[in-house]
Design an enzyme around this catalytic site. Structure first.
Site, PDB file in Angstrom:
ATOM      1  N   ASP A   1       0.852  -1.194   0.000  1.00 29.24           N
ATOM      2  CA  ASP A   1       0.000   0.000   0.000  1.00 29.24           C
ATOM      3  C   ASP A   1       0.891   1.249   0.000  1.00 29.24           C
ATOM      4  O   ASP A   1       1.821   1.340   0.801  1.00 29.24           O
ATOM      5  CB  ASP A   1      -0.904  -0.005   1.236  1.00 29.24           C
ATOM      6  CG  ASP A   1      -1.895  -1.172   1.190  1.00 29.24           C
ATOM      7  OD1 ASP A   1      -2.121  -1.712   0.097  1.00 29.24           O
ATOM      8  OD2 ASP A   1      -2.431  -1.533   2.255  1.00 29.24           O
TER       9      ASP A   1
ATOM     10  N   LYS B   1      -0.220  10.022   1.570  1.00 28.35           N
ATOM     11  CA  LYS B   1      -0.144  11.241   2.394  1.00 28.35           C
ATOM     12  C   LYS B   1       1.124  11.230   3.251  1.00 28.35           C
ATOM     13  O   LYS B   1       1.432  10.214   3.875  1.00 28.35           O
ATOM     14  CB  LYS B   1      -1.374  11.336   3.303  1.00 28.35           C
ATOM     15  CG  LYS B   1      -2.636  11.651   2.536  1.00 28.35           C
ATOM     16  CD  LYS B   1      -3.806  11.869   3.452  1.00 28.35           C
ATOM     17  CE  LYS B   1      -5.023  12.146   2.583  1.00 28.35           C
ATOM     18  NZ  LYS B   1      -6.236  11.560   3.101  1.00 28.35           N
TER      19      LYS B   1
ATOM     20  N   ASP C   1       4.232  -0.864  -8.769  1.00 23.74           N
ATOM     21  CA  ASP C   1       3.922  -0.047  -9.948  1.00 23.74           C
ATOM     22  C   ASP C   1       3.993   1.437  -9.578  1.00 23.74           C
ATOM     23  O   ASP C   1       3.845   2.291 -10.449  1.00 23.74           O
ATOM     24  CB  ASP C   1       2.498  -0.346 -10.430  1.00 23.74           C
ATOM     25  CG  ASP C   1       1.496   0.013  -9.357  1.00 23.74           C
ATOM     26  OD1 ASP C   1       1.590  -0.571  -8.250  1.00 23.74           O
ATOM     27  OD2 ASP C   1       0.658   0.899  -9.577  1.00 23.74           O
TER      28      ASP C   1
ATOM     29  N   THR D   1       2.862 -11.396  -9.201  1.00 20.37           N
ATOM     30  CA  THR D   1       1.838 -11.269  -8.152  1.00 20.37           C
ATOM     31  C   THR D   1       0.524 -10.901  -8.857  1.00 20.37           C
ATOM     32  O   THR D   1       0.522 -10.585 -10.052  1.00 20.37           O
ATOM     33  CB  THR D   1       2.199 -10.168  -7.139  1.00 20.37           C
ATOM     34  OG1 THR D   1       1.849  -8.898  -7.679  1.00 20.37           O
ATOM     35  CG2 THR D   1       3.667 -10.175  -6.782  1.00 20.37           C
TER      36      THR D   1
HETATM   37  C1  LIG Z   1      -2.012  -3.780  -2.883  1.00 18.66           C
HETATM   38  S1  LIG Z   1      -2.161  -5.324  -2.122  1.00 18.66           S
HETATM   39  C2  LIG Z   1      -0.899  -6.320  -2.897  1.00 18.66           C
HETATM   40  C3  LIG Z   1      -1.152  -7.786  -2.751  1.00 18.66           C
HETATM   41  C4  LIG Z   1      -0.058  -8.721  -3.317  1.00 18.66           C
HETATM   42  N1  LIG Z   1       1.202  -8.561  -2.638  1.00 18.66           N
HETATM   43  C5  LIG Z   1       0.114  -8.494  -4.792  1.00 18.66           C
HETATM   44  O1  LIG Z   1       1.167  -7.956  -5.193  1.00 18.66           O
HETATM   45  O2  LIG Z   1      -0.765  -8.879  -5.578  1.00 18.66           O
HETATM   46  C6  LIG Z   1      -1.418  -4.993  -0.537  1.00 18.66           C
HETATM   47  C7  LIG Z   1      -1.805  -6.018   0.512  1.00 18.66           C
HETATM   48  O3  LIG Z   1      -1.047  -5.796   1.681  1.00 18.66           O
HETATM   49  C8  LIG Z   1      -1.862  -5.950   2.823  1.00 18.66           C
HETATM   50  N2  LIG Z   1      -1.238  -5.172   3.904  1.00 18.66           N
HETATM   51  C9  LIG Z   1      -1.036  -3.841   3.918  1.00 18.66           C
HETATM   52  N3  LIG Z   1      -0.446  -3.456   5.052  1.00 18.66           N
HETATM   53  C10 LIG Z   1      -0.233  -4.592   5.768  1.00 18.66           C
HETATM   54  C11 LIG Z   1       0.327  -4.840   7.035  1.00 18.66           C
HETATM   55  N4  LIG Z   1       0.787  -3.847   7.801  1.00 18.66           N
HETATM   56  N5  LIG Z   1       0.376  -6.109   7.474  1.00 18.66           N
HETATM   57  C12 LIG Z   1      -0.105  -7.127   6.712  1.00 18.66           C
HETATM   58  N6  LIG Z   1      -0.674  -6.951   5.503  1.00 18.66           N
HETATM   59  C13 LIG Z   1      -0.733  -5.695   5.032  1.00 18.66           C
HETATM   60  C14 LIG Z   1      -3.209  -5.401   2.359  1.00 18.66           C
HETATM   61  O4  LIG Z   1      -4.270  -5.867   3.159  1.00 18.66           O
HETATM   62  C15 LIG Z   1      -3.276  -5.920   0.933  1.00 18.66           C
HETATM   63  O5  LIG Z   1      -3.867  -7.194   0.859  1.00 18.66           O
END
Ligand SMILES: C[S@@+](CC[C@H](N)C(=O)[O-])C[C@H]1O[C@@H](n2cnc3c(N)ncnc32)[C@H](O)[C@@H]1O
Length: 209
Positions: free
Chosen positions: A116, A120, A152, A189
């Site tokens: 993520d 901000k 990306d 992924t």
């Molecule tokens: C944008 S998705 C990417 C998923 C996968 N890695 C991919 O590339 O297809 C980011 C994932 O990270 C998880 N995530 C974000 N912050 C996290 C945290 N602090 N601990 C565990 N999971 C987290 C979110 O819930 C989400 O499922």
């Protein structure tokens, strides 16, 4: 990632042999859990698990642990695994902000895939390559620290690169367009597939310390 309530998710997660339920008690004991001395690679924010599952299938001599904070997301990985037998794979439903509470000097590599971006500025310390997280990773790496990241998002990539280098990591390899430079033995992924199909460059970095 948009979250929906998935009916029956917690029951499915609870009954999966891949899920580590008593993760607080497993800290420092993954060698025993996997019953071997093989390296342990983790993916933080594994989403629906395509990357970690395919890695585990392709590399049986490496142990993999996927970490995801939402039930409604990790359940999709659990569903994919229903008829599989992959002894070198485990999943943990946990917020990695406290990653040092569940591992102790036993991890060889961390994957950060399409994390993520937290755009901000006031949320910068929630980014998974911020100094706040890098300090916690110090406590879970075994000997060498190695992080591999794909995204990306150029701004997140630049931020992470600066953060990693300032924290003492050295660059093993870097790409500003992974799919153009080298796609051999790259395991995609879910997000990578989606964004590369849209024509976006995939940024990649492999660092070590
Ligand atoms: C944008 S998705 C990417 C998923 C996968 N890695 C991919 O590339 O297809 C980011 C994932 O990270 C998880 N995530 C974000 N912050 C996290 C945290 N602090 N601990 C565990 N999971 C987290 C979110 O819930 C989400 O499922």
């Amino acid at each position: 990632m948009r979250l929906k309530n998935v009916k029956g998710a917690s029951e499915k997660i609870e009954s999966s042999k891949y899920i580590v339920k008593d993760y607080l008690n497993c800290k420092g004991k993954y060698k025993e859990l996997f019953n071997n001395d093989n390296p342990i690679y983790i993916e933080i924010g594994m989403g629906k698990g395509t990357f970690i599952i395919n890695n585990a299938i392709s590399n049986p001599n490496i142990n993999y642990i996927g970490i995801e904070k939402y039930d409604s997301v990790i359940v999709r990985a659990v569903e994919k695994l229903e008829n599989e037998d992959i002894p070198n794979l485990r999943l943990i439903r946990f917020d990695a902000t406290d990653i040092d509470k569940i591992f102790d000097k036993e991890i060889d590599l961390i994957y950060l895939n399409f994390s993520d971006p937290w755009p901000k500025e006031r949320h910068a310390n929630r980014r998974l390559a911020s100094i706040r997280f890098l300090k916690r990773y110090e406590k879970i790496f075994k000997e060498k620290n190695r992080i591999i990241m794909k995204t990306d998002n150029r701004k997140l990539f630049e931020f992470s690169l600066i953060s990693l280098v300032e924290f003492g990591y050295k660059i093993n390899s870097i790409s500003l367009n992974l799919h153009q430079d080298d796609v051999s033995n790259n395991i995609e992924t879910e997000y990578e597939k989606k964004f590369s199909n849209l024509g976006y460059p995939i940024y990649f970095i492999d660092v070590e310390k």
